[in-house]
Structure formats: structure tokens, C-alpha cells
Design an enzyme around this catalytic site. Sequence first.
Site, PDB file in Angstrom:
ATOM      1  N   SER A  53      -8.744  -9.176  -0.118  1.00 14.10           N
ATOM      2  CA  SER A  53      -9.818  -8.729   0.763  1.00 14.10           C
ATOM      3  C   SER A  53      -9.483  -9.163   2.185  1.00 14.10           C
ATOM      4  O   SER A  53      -8.451  -9.794   2.435  1.00 14.10           O
ATOM      5  CB  SER A  53     -11.143  -9.357   0.345  1.00 14.10           C
ATOM      6  N   LYS A  54     -10.386  -8.843   3.092  1.00  6.76           N
ATOM      7  CA  LYS A  54     -10.152  -9.160   4.506  1.00  6.76           C
ATOM      8  C   LYS A  54      -9.943 -10.653   4.730  1.00  6.76           C
ATOM      9  O   LYS A  54      -9.335 -11.053   5.709  1.00  6.76           O
ATOM     10  CB  LYS A  54     -11.334  -8.683   5.344  1.00  6.76           C
ATOM     11  N   ARG A  55     -10.476 -11.462   3.813  1.00  8.10           N
ATOM     12  CA  ARG A  55     -10.304 -12.911   3.964  1.00  8.10           C
ATOM     13  C   ARG A  55      -8.819 -13.285   3.971  1.00  8.10           C
ATOM     14  O   ARG A  55      -8.427 -14.289   4.538  1.00  8.10           O
ATOM     15  CB  ARG A  55     -10.967 -13.658   2.803  1.00  8.10           C
TER      16      ARG A  55
END
Length: 486
Positions: free
Chosen positions: A246-248
Site C-alpha cells: 500500500s501507499k505506506r
Amino acid sequence: MAEDVRVRYAPSPTGLQHIGGIRTALFNYFFAKSRGGAFVLRIEDTDQARFDAASLQDIYDTFDWLGVSADEGPRQGGAFAPYVQSERRDLYLEHAGKLVDSGHAYYDYSSKRSDHEEGKPYRYEGRHMSQADIDAAQAAGVEPVVRLLVPTEGSTEFEDLVLGRIRRKNKDVPPDPVLLKSDGLPTYHLANVVDDHHMGITHVLRAQEWVPSTPIHLLLYRAFGWEPPRFCHLPMVMGKDGQKLSKRHGSTSVVDFRAAGYLPEALLNYVSLLGWSYDDSREFFTLYELERLFDTAKLNKAPAVFDYKKLDWFNGQYIRELDDNTLLELLIPYLAEAGRLSDPPSESERAFVMRFLPIVKERLRVLSDVVPLTAFLYDDVDAWTGEDLIPKKTTPAEAHAYLSAAREVIAARGAGDESALDEAFHALAERLGTKLGNVMMPLRVAVTGSRVSPPLIPSIRLLGIDVALRRIDGALTQLEPTEDQS
Ligand code: GLU
């Protein structure tokens, strides 16, 4: 007789294309090509509230950038057009009606969960509504939804090409999902199944997060009396920490990779290895090769790990394969964006890029790296601070001694003969009783303003010996003891 393979990529235009999405698209595409079949692009835009025109355009742009085209789709057309679900509403309406008529679905006017006994799956009130209540709801102008009647007995199973046999008890299938919303638009489940059937899809390759939906789809196929396609759920894509990518973890949108200067060939090659492998060793594949070599038998069950460093390495390898003229054209937009070139660049500006290109080529991970890597050739270096000039575990006085000795070598020899200079620096380090790195690092920072730079001697040559010496002198001043240090 060989089967005519037909597969589809069915994105919803509700967000930018990301790594997981293009992995699904590419695997479908490779599979179709490797089997001489057809690859269909279908836009699943039935969620009007989340529809986003820019996301739709991004799907097309991503395909164009990757150099992959669908055999059938909104832009190509095809025998099963239209390929955009919002243009196929009547078909879904008609099919929802068929299911109600055959007793596999029902109109639900209340959408309330009914009270249910302990240990039994909940259902919806609409399932048991009396005619009087239905009449009252209709009179009050309530628009019903259509729900699939999920059986409470028995089970639903399928053979997944990757995961093997999967069996769900029907009582564990989410009960009575909505097929048609009160505005007459279908949900994903209905539209997806109706279209896969009508478009003659033979294999559904999609992300593993859709596994829980598959029993619902199979119940729909059964209710319609249709033969289901074969399912192939692709392994999850994780970050290095084992969590879903994910964007994390970093950028995941294709536009971000593109903007940073990843080459489509490199991204495509790296993504093809997310859950698939040809054999234990081979890693480099062109699009042309993947179109021939891809095989679902080589898909892994285990989740794939997206490793940004590995992708950078891949990209660097691909950049080094480019011929200089191609690389020049690819770098120009980044240099122009940074204000280093006119628009369009002049001949002399292009010639200058061509001069430094051989030395930065070795260091580029992504195309945009050219901007920081060559800053020292365009701007005067005043960024260094005393601290950057001082190698670990050395004092400012030692750094000063190393740098002034290095200056003497350069002033005496110039930057023409690289191997002679190399030897001279080695000898110098030995004489000073320190590591070569301790001599080179202050010099590198003094000349280029950074600890990371293209190869140093050629950089000095490009810069010109006078400029380099001036910068070294500036750095030496920085390293001189100040009042309060003495
Ligand atoms: N529209 C769904 C998506 O956005 C398609 C899932 C499927 O392939 O069935 O991923």
C-alpha cells in the site's frame, strides 16, 4: 482441439492504476498471448458515485505507456461491444428480472436484516415480506433492491488454477448480496458475471482478494444455468514487512513510477515476477518473451514481495542497455523541468548532456536521478557544510590534510590520465596512513557537493580543472579551525 482462450482485465475507474492492477492486467495479457487467445479490456464503472474520469483516462494511458494493447475494449471495439458497463444497463436489468422470475433472487423493499436465531446466518426481511407489506412499500414509493437468494444448505466449490480446490458452505457465503441497486444499476457481482458470460470469458485471472466473492459468482452462474469460467486467483503482493502493498510502503501508482523515471520495460519485467517465475534463475524478460513464455502452471501460491530496491536495480540495468541518443531524449524532460535546459533545448545544451551522459548512465537508478546527480555541473556548489566534508571517525583537521593533499595531486597532474591519478591517490592514502575513501570523500564532496556523484575524475574533467580547484579551496576554508574550535 485447442480451446479459444478469452480473458479480461476489468478495472473500476475509481482510482489510479497501481502495481496490483497492472500485475493483473499483464498476467491476463501474457496468458492470452501465450495461448493465442484474446485479451479484453472491460471498464467496470457501475459505481457512479466513485467514478472518476481521470482514472478512466489513466487506464488507457497506462496501457499505452506499457506498450500493451487489448484485442477488444472501449477503444478497439469488438464483437461484444460495448465494453463499458454503464452502457450495458439494460442487459443487467433484464438478467436481474430473470433471476427473480426463476426464484433465485427477490425484490427487497426494506433492506433490513431480519431477526435470526443463534447459530443461523442472518437474512433480510425482504425475503419473507408479505404481499401486504410489499404493496404498502410500493404505495409509499420505495424502490426495491434485488437480492440473490443464497441457499442455506449445501456448499459451493471450484478448482482454482493456483489455489486448488476451494469449498465454501453456502451458509458461510455472505447472505443475499444486492444484485441490482434501487437506482436500477447493477452491483459488481451481477455485472461482472453477466459480462464474463456474454463476452465468452474462459479464464478469470484476478487478485486473491476476490476469492470470497467467487462463491457468489458461482451461485449466479448456477442460477442462470451457465457454465462458469475457470478461476485463477493471483498471489497477493506484499510490502517487505509482510503487509499488503500500500501507499505506506511507497508509491504504488503507475503515474508515480512513470514520473520518477522508471522505464516501462523495467517495470513490466519486474511486475511479471510478482508471483510468477519462469525458472529458478532467469529474471530478464522482454514483453515479446513474456507473451510466449507465460504459463499459469508457474504461478506461485505464496504471496509476492514488492521490493523497491530490486525494482531500482532492474531499472538501472535497463537504463544501461539504452543507447546514448535514446537516453538523451528520455533525460531531456527531467532536465528541462529542473530549469537546466531551454525549451526546446539548444544544440549546445544537448551536446553538453551528451558529454556527461556516459558517466551518469552508470549511476542512474531512475531517470529523475539525473537532476541531483548533475546539479554540480550546472550550479555552483555551496551546499556543503564542514560536516559533509569530514569522513567518519576523522577530525576536521585530518579532513583538511587529506583534502589539501588531494588538491596538490590534481593541481599537479590535471584530470586527464585517470589511471595515473588513481595510482597517485592510492599512494597518497598510503603515505597519509589512511583509507583511500578518506581521501576521496572530502574531494568528492568538495567538487560535487554530494557524497553520491558520478565517477569523480571524469566529473572533474567535465567541470574543468580550474572550477574544481576553486571549489576545493572553498571547502578547505570550511575545514579550517574557527576561533571557538581552537
Ligand atoms: N472491477 C473489479 C476490480 O476493480 C474486477 C474484479 C474482477 O476481476 O472480477 O478489480
